[in-house]
Scaffold this motif. Structure first.
Motif, mmCIF file in Angstrom:
data_model
loop_
_atom_site.group_PDB
_atom_site.id
_atom_site.type_symbol
_atom_site.label_atom_id
_atom_site.label_comp_id
_atom_site.label_asym_id
_atom_site.label_seq_id
_atom_site.Cartn_x
_atom_site.Cartn_y
_atom_site.Cartn_z
ATOM 1 N N GLU A 1 0.825 -1.200 0.000
ATOM 2 C CA GLU A 1 0.000 0.000 0.000
ATOM 3 C C GLU A 1 0.870 1.265 0.000
ATOM 4 N N TYR A 2 2.148 1.106 0.342
ATOM 5 C CA TYR A 2 3.027 2.265 0.492
ATOM 6 C C TYR A 2 4.205 2.271 -0.489
ATOM 7 N N VAL A 3 4.637 1.093 -0.911
ATOM 8 C CA VAL A 3 5.825 0.983 -1.766
ATOM 9 C C VAL A 3 5.444 0.374 -3.105
ATOM 10 N N ASP A 4 5.851 1.049 -4.162
ATOM 11 C CA ASP A 4 5.620 0.545 -5.515
ATOM 12 C C ASP A 4 6.682 -0.494 -5.882
ATOM 13 N N SER A 5 7.951 -0.169 -5.616
ATOM 14 C CA SER A 5 9.033 -1.065 -6.018
ATOM 15 C C SER A 5 10.364 -0.592 -5.437
ATOM 16 N N PHE A 6 11.329 -1.504 -5.455
ATOM 17 C CA PHE A 6 12.736 -1.191 -5.216
ATOM 18 C C PHE A 6 13.462 -1.429 -6.540
ATOM 19 N N TRP A 7 14.410 -0.573 -6.879
ATOM 20 C CA TRP A 7 15.099 -0.791 -8.148
ATOM 21 C C TRP A 7 16.525 -0.251 -8.116
ATOM 22 N N LEU A 8 17.327 -0.769 -9.033
ATOM 23 C CA LEU A 8 18.697 -0.287 -9.183
ATOM 24 C C LEU A 8 18.939 0.085 -10.627
ATOM 25 N N LEU A 9 19.818 1.041 -10.832
ATOM 26 C CA LEU A 9 20.262 1.449 -12.161
ATOM 27 C C LEU A 9 21.766 1.637 -12.104
ATOM 28 N N HIS A 10 22.467 0.915 -12.940
ATOM 29 C CA HIS A 10 23.935 0.970 -12.954
ATOM 30 C C HIS A 10 24.414 1.345 -14.346
ATOM 31 N N ASN A 11 25.106 2.467 -14.452
ATOM 32 C CA ASN A 11 25.723 2.874 -15.709
ATOM 33 C C ASN A 11 27.134 2.315 -15.731
ATOM 34 N N GLN A 12 27.326 1.266 -16.511
ATOM 35 C CA GLN A 12 28.620 0.590 -16.572
ATOM 36 C C GLN A 12 29.599 1.277 -17.506
ATOM 37 N N SER A 13 29.140 2.298 -18.208
ATOM 38 C CA SER A 13 29.975 3.004 -19.177
ATOM 39 C C SER A 13 30.850 4.054 -18.492
ATOM 40 N N HIS A 14 31.914 4.434 -19.174
ATOM 41 C CA HIS A 14 32.774 5.514 -18.703
ATOM 42 C C HIS A 14 32.254 6.866 -19.181
ATOM 43 N N GLN A 15 31.095 6.860 -19.832
ATOM 44 C CA GLN A 15 30.514 8.100 -20.331
ATOM 45 C C GLN A 15 29.163 8.351 -19.669
ATOM 46 N N GLU A 16 28.833 9.615 -19.506
ATOM 47 C CA GLU A 16 27.538 9.955 -18.949
ATOM 48 C C GLU A 16 26.433 9.704 -19.970
ATOM 49 N N LYS A 17 25.229 9.480 -19.473
ATOM 50 C CA LYS A 17 24.077 9.228 -20.323
ATOM 51 C C LYS A 17 23.024 10.305 -20.057
ATOM 52 N N THR A 18 22.610 10.980 -21.107
ATOM 53 C CA THR A 18 21.539 11.961 -20.975
ATOM 54 C C THR A 18 20.220 11.281 -21.303
ATOM 55 N N VAL A 19 19.273 11.364 -20.370
ATOM 56 C CA VAL A 19 18.007 10.665 -20.527
ATOM 57 C C VAL A 19 16.857 11.611 -20.197
ATOM 58 N N VAL A 20 15.648 11.175 -20.543
ATOM 59 C CA VAL A 20 14.440 11.896 -20.178
ATOM 60 C C VAL A 20 13.636 11.009 -19.231
ATOM 61 N N ILE A 21 13.314 11.550 -18.058
ATOM 62 C CA ILE A 21 12.506 10.835 -17.077
ATOM 63 C C ILE A 21 11.055 11.272 -17.255
ATOM 64 N N LEU A 22 10.186 10.324 -17.538
ATOM 65 C CA LEU A 22 8.784 10.624 -17.771
ATOM 66 C C LEU A 22 7.997 10.579 -16.460
ATOM 67 N N PRO A 23 6.954 11.362 -16.328
ATOM 68 C CA PRO A 23 6.111 11.290 -15.136
ATOM 69 C C PRO A 23 5.531 9.885 -14.967
ATOM 70 N N ASP A 24 5.632 9.342 -13.748
ATOM 71 C CA ASP A 24 5.094 8.000 -13.516
ATOM 72 C C ASP A 24 4.308 7.886 -12.215
ATOM 73 N N GLY A 25 4.100 9.009 -11.523
ATOM 74 C CA GLY A 25 3.245 8.998 -10.348
ATOM 75 C C GLY A 25 3.893 8.504 -9.081
#
Length: 250
Positions: free
Chosen positions: A17-41
């Motif tokens: 009722e309180y938690v949607d999920s736990f998650w991890l994101l790992h950028n394994q590259s030596h370069q930065e990544k530009t992304v767009v985060i969409l609204p997800d509530g």
């Protein structure tokens, strides 16, 4: 985006009722990544570090518009994505001021440390135990009934109808939403309906399947919340819409 590793864990039933999920994101590259985060509530608590940035804790409020972000090189992020009831009953304070923004939390917030980034499953267990210790002894049944109806319908509800079902006036509901989260119930439900359409959009189904009156309303809603048309989202140029790049893991 092969350099991005994504993993998601679902919460124990006691926390759903309180938690949607736990998650991890790992950028394994030596370069930065530009992304767009969409609204997800969701409301997100992040633990992160990279080769260019020190360990930090961040709390991000609800997003109602697309947000461009940079994922640092050689970075690891663990996160807890919360549902709305967590604002009042877990955090214990409104987050209207965090609409479309984030704040850096003090070191040691909730006892989280850099060492917690070493093992994702250990982090999930620690976070689950911590949140469980914060569960309220009592809740407002009207509010919890309202939230359950909103999430079960993936936002496809009308405030006048649901207000009668939970015995809470639409005016009071909107006042509560604006004070606690910074937006109206309708605006939040629009975000949930948009999020629910992610899988069909990724599959190239550019016509609304449910939750939208017709294709015109669907296109208008997508453009408002994503800044681009459904077709562009489906194409996901350069993998920049990160929720589409990681959707297979959701």
């Amino acid at each position: 985006m092969a350099d991005l590793q994504y993993q998601i864990n679902t919460p124990d039933p006691l926390l759903r009722e309180y938690v949607d999920s736990f998650w991890l994101l790992h950028n394994q590259s030596h370069q930065e990544k530009t992304v767009v985060i969409l609204p997800d509530g969701r409301i997100d608590l992040f633990l992160s570090r990279s080769s260019t940035e020190p360990f930090r804790l961040t709390l991000m409020g609800i997003g109602s518009q697309p947000d461009q972000a940079v994922i640092a090189p050689n970075s690891t992020t663990y996160a807890i994505s919360f549902k709305l009831p967590a604002v009042e009953y877990i955090f214990g304070e409104p987050m209207a001021n965090l609409l479309n923004t984030a704040q850096t939390l003090p070191p040691g917030f909730w006892g989280f440390m850099e060492a917690d980034l070493q093992h994702f499953d250990h982090f999930c267990r620690k976070a689950s135990q911590l949140i469980q210790s914060k569960l309220p002894a009592e809740t407002d049944t009207r509010k919890m009934d309202l939230f359950n109806r909103i999430y079960e319908a993936q936002g496809n509800v009308h405030i006048n109808e649901v207000s009668q079902q939970v015995y809470w006036s639409s005016r009071q509901i909107n006042r509560y939403f604006n004070q606690q989260f910074g937006l109206s119930m309708k605006a939040y439900c629009d975000i949930l309906r948009f999020r629910a359409a992610f899988p069909q959009l990724k599959e190239g189904k550019l016509f609304p399947e449910e939750g939208f009156a017709d294709q015109s309303h669907f296109i208008k809603a997508v453009k408002k919340l994503a800044g681009v048309s459904p077709k562009v989202l489906n194409q996901n140029p350069n993998g920049r819409f990160i929720q589409f790049s990681t959707l297979d893991g959701q």
